[in-house]
Design an enzyme around this catalytic site. Sequence first.
Site, mmCIF file in Angstrom:
data_model
loop_
_atom_site.group_PDB
_atom_site.id
_atom_site.type_symbol
_atom_site.label_atom_id
_atom_site.label_comp_id
_atom_site.label_asym_id
_atom_site.label_seq_id
_atom_site.Cartn_x
_atom_site.Cartn_y
_atom_site.Cartn_z
ATOM 1 N N GLU A 17 1.159 -1.494 0.064
ATOM 2 C CA GLU A 17 -0.269 0.261 -0.015
ATOM 3 C C GLU A 17 0.911 1.248 0.291
ATOM 4 O OE1 GLU A 17 -3.443 0.616 2.545
ATOM 5 O OE2 GLU A 17 -2.498 2.245 3.376
ATOM 6 N N THR A 48 -4.094 4.580 -1.395
ATOM 7 C CA THR A 48 -4.965 5.336 -0.599
ATOM 8 C C THR A 48 -4.995 6.816 -0.968
ATOM 9 O OG1 THR A 48 -3.384 7.031 0.720
ATOM 10 C CG2 THR A 48 -3.541 4.587 1.349
ATOM 11 N N ALA A 51 -9.570 11.163 2.186
ATOM 12 C CA ALA A 51 -11.161 10.729 2.078
ATOM 13 C C ALA A 51 -11.624 12.292 2.400
ATOM 14 C CB ALA A 51 -11.483 10.849 4.347
ATOM 15 N N HIS A 77 -7.813 3.166 -3.459
ATOM 16 C CA HIS A 77 -8.704 3.224 -2.348
ATOM 17 C C HIS A 77 -10.171 4.330 -2.037
ATOM 18 C CE1 HIS A 77 -5.859 1.430 0.746
ATOM 19 N NE2 HIS A 77 -5.605 1.163 -0.308
ATOM 20 N N TYR A 147 -11.478 -4.614 11.113
ATOM 21 C CA TYR A 147 -10.507 -4.179 12.303
ATOM 22 C C TYR A 147 -10.200 -5.211 13.257
ATOM 23 C CZ TYR A 147 -11.735 0.131 10.125
ATOM 24 O OH TYR A 147 -11.586 0.980 9.089
ATOM 25 N N GLN A 178 -7.284 -3.632 9.652
ATOM 26 C CA GLN A 178 -6.394 -2.521 9.987
ATOM 27 C C GLN A 178 -5.189 -3.035 11.279
ATOM 28 O OE1 GLN A 178 -5.383 0.392 10.359
ATOM 29 N NE2 GLN A 178 -6.922 1.060 10.959
HETATM 30 P P1 FAD Z 1 -17.641 1.326 7.716
HETATM 31 O O1 FAD Z 1 -17.527 0.151 7.015
HETATM 32 O O2 FAD Z 1 -18.912 2.190 7.287
HETATM 33 O O3 FAD Z 1 -17.675 1.884 9.311
HETATM 34 C C1 FAD Z 1 -17.667 2.866 9.935
HETATM 35 C C2 FAD Z 1 -18.014 2.468 11.743
HETATM 36 O O4 FAD Z 1 -19.584 2.945 11.159
HETATM 37 C C3 FAD Z 1 -17.504 1.447 12.185
HETATM 38 O O5 FAD Z 1 -17.279 2.030 13.177
HETATM 39 C C4 FAD Z 1 -18.835 0.659 12.154
HETATM 40 O O6 FAD Z 1 -19.435 -0.605 13.316
HETATM 41 C C5 FAD Z 1 -20.020 1.354 11.790
HETATM 42 N N1 FAD Z 1 -20.965 0.935 10.836
HETATM 43 C C6 FAD Z 1 -20.861 0.295 9.874
HETATM 44 N N2 FAD Z 1 -22.726 -0.134 9.706
HETATM 45 C C7 FAD Z 1 -23.556 0.482 10.745
HETATM 46 C C8 FAD Z 1 -24.576 0.181 10.575
HETATM 47 N N3 FAD Z 1 -25.584 -0.106 9.372
HETATM 48 N N4 FAD Z 1 -25.311 0.752 11.504
HETATM 49 C C9 FAD Z 1 -24.276 1.083 12.339
HETATM 50 N N5 FAD Z 1 -23.179 1.472 12.316
HETATM 51 C C10 FAD Z 1 -23.140 0.930 11.383
HETATM 52 N N6 FAD Z 1 -9.465 6.468 5.076
HETATM 53 C C11 FAD Z 1 -9.193 7.014 3.956
HETATM 54 O O7 FAD Z 1 -9.895 8.396 4.573
HETATM 55 N N7 FAD Z 1 -9.017 6.843 2.904
HETATM 56 C C12 FAD Z 1 -7.863 5.161 2.598
HETATM 57 O O8 FAD Z 1 -7.530 5.669 1.677
HETATM 58 C C13 FAD Z 1 -8.151 4.441 3.357
HETATM 59 N N8 FAD Z 1 -7.464 3.595 3.529
HETATM 60 C C14 FAD Z 1 -7.786 2.660 4.237
HETATM 61 C C15 FAD Z 1 -7.153 0.858 4.359
HETATM 62 C C16 FAD Z 1 -7.344 -0.132 5.113
HETATM 63 C C17 FAD Z 1 -6.622 -1.298 5.293
HETATM 64 C C18 FAD Z 1 -8.405 0.326 6.832
HETATM 65 C C19 FAD Z 1 -7.959 -0.690 7.783
HETATM 66 C C20 FAD Z 1 -8.526 1.858 6.759
HETATM 67 C C21 FAD Z 1 -8.331 2.742 5.781
HETATM 68 N N9 FAD Z 1 -8.580 4.203 5.961
HETATM 69 C C22 FAD Z 1 -8.873 4.698 4.762
HETATM 70 C C23 FAD Z 1 -9.126 4.446 6.916
HETATM 71 C C24 FAD Z 1 -11.195 4.253 7.410
HETATM 72 O O9 FAD Z 1 -11.527 5.274 6.005
HETATM 73 C C25 FAD Z 1 -11.419 4.824 8.888
HETATM 74 O O10 FAD Z 1 -10.836 3.393 9.346
HETATM 75 C C26 FAD Z 1 -12.730 5.439 8.854
HETATM 76 O O11 FAD Z 1 -12.989 5.737 10.484
HETATM 77 C C27 FAD Z 1 -14.484 3.965 8.622
HETATM 78 O O12 FAD Z 1 -14.202 2.867 7.095
HETATM 79 P P2 FAD Z 1 -15.044 1.815 7.153
HETATM 80 O O13 FAD Z 1 -14.969 1.550 5.592
HETATM 81 O O14 FAD Z 1 -14.260 0.675 7.864
HETATM 82 O O15 FAD Z 1 -16.466 2.028 7.815
#
Ligand code: FAD
Length: 291
Positions: A17, A48, A51, A77, A147, A178
Amino acid sequence: MKIKDILRKNERGFALEFFPPKSAEGKNAFMKVVNRLRAYDPLYVSVTYGAGGTTRDRTLNTLTWIKEETDLPVMSHLTGIGATKTSLRALLEEYEARGIDNILALRGDEPKSVPDFDPTKGEFRYSRDLVDFINKTGSFSIAVAVYPEGHPQSPNIEKDMEYTKEKIDAGADFAITQMFFDNRYYYDFQDRAAKQGITIPILPGIMPIVDCKKVTEFASFCNTTVPRDILDRMEPVMDMPEEIRKLGVEFAVRQCEDLVRHGVNYLHFYTMNRSDSVSEIVNAVGIKSQE
Ligand code: FAD
């Protein structure tokens, strides 16, 4: 090439990455890093995405450089926070036109660099919504973030796993974790995911530590535990960057060897746009792509 097919074809291997360089002037230095690591035959490389679309063009340009200068499979991403369907449809069309056929679909977090950012203007609440939107195009292999220690905003790990399953069921082909430093969290996550009926590959995200302060700050932001034995080794050499980097390699080698011993076949490295640590780790662990 679609990563779901690459994972089917290759029994093992590792992925890399990167983040997009700050300016076009950074291209040569960046491509040197990519080319050095390319020699180790990664399964794919990902770039990446700031956001809220803060690196939209830079991410696209970086992916294009990699595609033009190498034969490496690439993944973008992409975050849904604050984005409209019209804007992301246009971006997906651009990806398709440029042969970028893999996307890590994320919700993202509110960008601190945009003070008047309004997430309510977006049409994607959770990453599940973005996975569903991309899946309907039928043109991409899709990954999601997971996570091992739970997402910081999840009420508890049971709910976290329930939402994880929902976003995978929306159309994800594989997941990337993560960063974590204690493999027990990953093994426990694997068990809980299997009980939930999750069967897609879950690639552990490995962070070779190069800056102790930054990693511990980021770890506390994203709910990752840095074990006491790692901190004890790093704290006395805090101001010696090369010593910290060497320790980071040592910890990551130990972590990857343990994962491989436990039957983990794929690793995803957070390179921080450096080639030194990852090449040393890959050499030591001996994990190469294998059909
Ligand atoms: P989601 O899966 O939408 O989850 C977000 C929160 O919402 C969680 O607490 C989840 O439990 C909750 N949730 C989900 N569905 C529901 C529901 N139906 N009802 C209520 N709550 C719900 N960020 C960037 O900006 N750019 C990047 O390039 C980037 N790359 C990443 C690469 C990896 C491998 C990882 C692990 C993270 C990366 N991130 C990146 C960070 C990521 O954007 C953040 O961790 C963000 O806070 C959550 O994204 P997610 O897609 O996991 O969200």
